[in-house]
Design an enzyme around this catalytic site. Structure first.
Site, PDB file in Angstrom:
ATOM      1  N   ALA A  87      -8.627 -22.050 -43.179  1.00 42.73           N
ATOM      2  CA  ALA A  87      -8.275 -22.206 -41.770  1.00 42.73           C
ATOM      3  C   ALA A  87      -8.604 -20.914 -41.039  1.00 42.73           C
ATOM      4  CB  ALA A  87      -6.792 -22.555 -41.634  1.00 42.73           C
ATOM      5  N   SER A  88      -8.290 -20.886 -39.763  1.00 46.17           N
ATOM      6  CA  SER A  88      -8.685 -19.755 -38.940  1.00 46.17           C
ATOM      7  C   SER A  88      -7.904 -18.490 -39.265  1.00 46.17           C
ATOM      8  CB  SER A  88      -8.491 -20.106 -37.462  1.00 46.17           C
ATOM      9  OG  SER A  88      -7.161 -20.532 -37.227  1.00 46.17           O
ATOM     10  N   ILE A  89      -6.662 -18.633 -39.737  1.00 48.05           N
ATOM     11  CA  ILE A  89      -5.810 -17.475 -39.975  1.00 48.05           C
ATOM     12  C   ILE A  89      -5.584 -17.228 -41.465  1.00 48.05           C
ATOM     13  CG2 ILE A  89      -3.407 -16.676 -39.744  1.00 48.05           C
ATOM     14  CD1 ILE A  89      -3.445 -17.638 -36.914  1.00 48.05           C
ATOM     15  N   ALA A  90      -5.614 -18.268 -42.276  1.00 46.28           N
ATOM     16  CA  ALA A  90      -5.332 -18.138 -43.707  1.00 46.28           C
ATOM     17  C   ALA A  90      -6.195 -19.121 -44.474  1.00 46.28           C
ATOM     18  CB  ALA A  90      -3.852 -18.400 -43.973  1.00 46.28           C
ATOM     19  N   GLN A  91      -6.172 -18.988 -45.792  1.00 46.76           N
ATOM     20  CA  GLN A  91      -6.824 -19.988 -46.625  1.00 46.76           C
ATOM     21  C   GLN A  91      -5.929 -20.321 -47.811  1.00 46.76           C
ATOM     22  OE1 GLN A  91     -10.646 -18.256 -47.524  1.00 46.76           O
ATOM     23  NE2 GLN A  91     -10.039 -17.687 -49.601  1.00 46.76           N
ATOM     24  N   VAL A  92      -6.207 -21.463 -48.423  1.00 44.63           N
ATOM     25  CA  VAL A  92      -5.327 -22.035 -49.437  1.00 44.63           C
ATOM     26  C   VAL A  92      -6.062 -22.156 -50.767  1.00 44.63           C
ATOM     27  CG1 VAL A  92      -4.038 -24.110 -50.059  1.00 44.63           C
ATOM     28  CG2 VAL A  92      -3.984 -23.285 -47.711  1.00 44.63           C
ATOM     29  N   ASP A 118       1.375 -28.262 -34.321  1.00 42.87           N
ATOM     30  CA  ASP A 118      -0.032 -28.035 -34.658  1.00 42.87           C
ATOM     31  C   ASP A 118      -0.558 -29.249 -35.414  1.00 42.87           C
ATOM     32  OD1 ASP A 118      -2.397 -26.655 -34.667  1.00 42.87           O
ATOM     33  OD2 ASP A 118      -1.901 -25.360 -36.345  1.00 42.87           O
TER      34      ASP A 118
END
Length: 546
Positions: free
Chosen positions: A133-138, A287
């Protein structure tokens, strides 16, 4: 304007020009005070993107500009009724196809956070990201004690990037407020300040974990929405670990149909979930773009939503909840006088506004909407039209409602995408009507009294002291030999003071109870308290003069 903000504006302009989107720069009012910057980067004209559709160019520009702009594109992507199909399709890729950062960097960050090798923390950890995602990743992982989980980790350097873009937005808001008269009623500076709080909250993953836990409690035992379990022992301010859920992304409509999911019921459930969160729980997932919503189809006739990404949640004041629900219901009943009165009572328009003039303006806007079938009437468009109409009467944009408007647009766009025949009024009206009935029911009122009674008792403890002081002042008056006429006058004055003190005490008590227990018009309670204080002061002044 600070140098680094000017440099960032230049960088934004270069990205737009590079992707052949410079017409947007020249068209906007906000860039006019700094439009000469376009001449500061002539080399950009020789780096212009040679190909690609306009939607692809816009998506690439937003990705290049960073998380604040990516989130803007995500919000737009759900409004297919407002965007051309090619642009909507490209912006939809921002929901779950943001370029990831290397998994090795994520491993190094996590080992630094936990202070030990990841093999000591998880029995399995996938270096390749599951989603970005734009702020974090999983990343996918498994706990030592068993159970599949996902590990969400912030992108490196996010705080610095977002701080700069927020500074840029603040500078643009100040320019808009100063040079663009039409922007002033929108209160751009306050809007950016509200957005700043929202996006900075997203950077604290402990806050997101707490939001997930609250939402899970709210929907405990519900067949409408599933929220994954948070594993608190592994959570930090920049890491969150929660149960991995499996499902179909809600935008994959063909896959849902192939699995036999009841699409109509799924769309109606989405609307019910939103209004339940806003009005019954007063805690809503804000969101809700398709990348954050999955569908579990273990029972195709009763498909269930599963949500992720709880960084942005919203709440409303009870007063705003009441006025929003009442506005929607009044609109459905075509009670335009009620809508006008609600706008004035809520403080959304100035108190001196004439109800009949506002009613006429609302009727002019709303009547054409009713020429459409109810299933084609948009809740979000109704709210937007009402606010646009009220702006003519000096309505100020309510920052606390901006998040709700954005979420309502997202939910409605998602519902229309799932099931174009969706009748939002049919689904939402029973929820709103039931909530309005429930909040005024005797059971709810008793619950409110029970909850606020300790506070009321503390306030009541002040009343005997006030009465004691007033009676003591009466007793301290010197005794004199007086005539019968003077004695009668004293008795009348004493009776008047006694009645005044009782009236002041009653007003004080009534005001305290009103403020403590009433959800509407709290100023009436303060008015009663002020009246009690004035009566006491008047009584003391009269006693001294006597």
């Amino acid at each position: 304007m600070r140098l680094r903000v000017l440099l960032r504006l230049l960088q934004i302009q270069r990205a737009l020009v590079r992707h052949r989107l410079d017409d947007f720069v020249r068209a906007t009012h906000l860039y006019r005070p700094v439009r000469l910057l376009r001449y500061a980067s002539p080399w950009t004209w020789f780096q212009r993107s040679a190909g690609g559709t306009r939607g692809a160019r816009l998506r690439l520009a937003l990705e290049e500009l960073g998380p604040v702009f990516v989130k803007f594109g995500q919000a737009l992507s759900t409004r297919r009724d407002l965007l051309p199909v090619d642009i909507a399709d490209e912006l939809a890729k921002l929901q779950d196809r943001v370029p990831p950062f290397p998994g090795e960097i994520a491993v190094a960050m996590l080992e630094k956070i936990y202070g030990q090798p990841l093999s000591e923390v998880f029995s399995r950890f996938e270096t390749a990201p599951l989603a970005a995602a734009s702020i974090a990743q999983v990343h996918s992982a498994a706990l030592k004690e068993g159970g599949d989980v996902v590990v969400k980790v912030l992108r490196p350097g996010m705080r610095e990037v977002i701080d700069l873009d927020l500074e840029v937005l603040a500078a643009l808001a100040e320019l808009a407020d100063r040079y663009w008269i039409d922007a002033r009623p929108v209160r751009p500076v306050e809007v950016v300040r509200e957005y700043r709080k929202t996006i900075l909250d997203e950077l604290d993953l402990l806050r997101e974990a707490a939001n997930a836990a609250q939402l899970k409690r709210n929907f405990a035992g519900s067949s409408l929405l599933y929220v994954p379990v948070v594993y608190w022992d592994y959570c930090r301010s920049n890491v969150m670990v929660m149960e991995r859920i499996h499902g179909i992304i809600v935008s994959q409509i063909e896959e849902l149909r192939a699995r036999g999911a009841n699409i109509a019921k799924l769309a109606e459930n989405g609307v019910e979930i939103f209004f339940t969160q806003v009005f019954r729980h007063n805690f809503f997932h804000a969101d809700m773009h398709p990348g954050n919503i999955f569908v579990q189809v273990d029972d195709p006739n009763n498909p269930r939503y599963a949500a992720v990404d709880f960084g942005i949640v919203g709440t409303l004041q009870p007063r705003d909840q009441h006025y929003l629900a009442a506005n929607f219901l009044a609109f459905f009943d075509r009670d335009y006088a009620r809508i006008a009165a609600l706008h004035i009572e809520s403080g959304w328009v100035p108190r001196g506004t004439r109800v009949d003039e506002l009613e006429s303006a609302v009727r002019t806007v709303c009547e054409p909407i009713f020429n459409k079938p109810l299933k084609e009437i948009s809740f979000a468009q109704v709210l937007l039209r009402l606010f646009e109409t009220a702006r003519r009467f000096d309505m100020q944009v309510q920052p606390q409602l901006i998040l709700l408007q954005k979420t309502l647009f997202n939910v409605e766009g998602l519902g229309r995408q799932l099931y174009p025949e969706l009748d939002l009024w049919k689904t939402a009206r029973p929820v709103l009507a039931a909530w309005m009935r429930e909040r005024t029911s005797p059971r709810t009122m008793l619950a409110e009294i029970r909850r606020h009674w300790p506070d009321a008792l503390l306030a009541l403890r002040q009343v005997p002291k006030l009465l004691h002081d007033a009676v003591r002042d009466v007793g301290d008056e010197p005794a004199e030999a007086v005539s019968l006429t003077a004695l009668q006058e004293q008795m009348r004055h004493g009776a008047w003071r006694h009645d005044t003190l009782l009236a002041a005490a009653a007003l004080w008590l009534s005001g305290v109870l009103w403020i403590t227990l009433a959800a509407r018009l709290p100023w009436l309670g303060w008015l009663q308290i002020c009246a009690a204080a004035l009566l006491l002061a008047w009584s003391r002044i009269a006693a001294r003069r006597k």
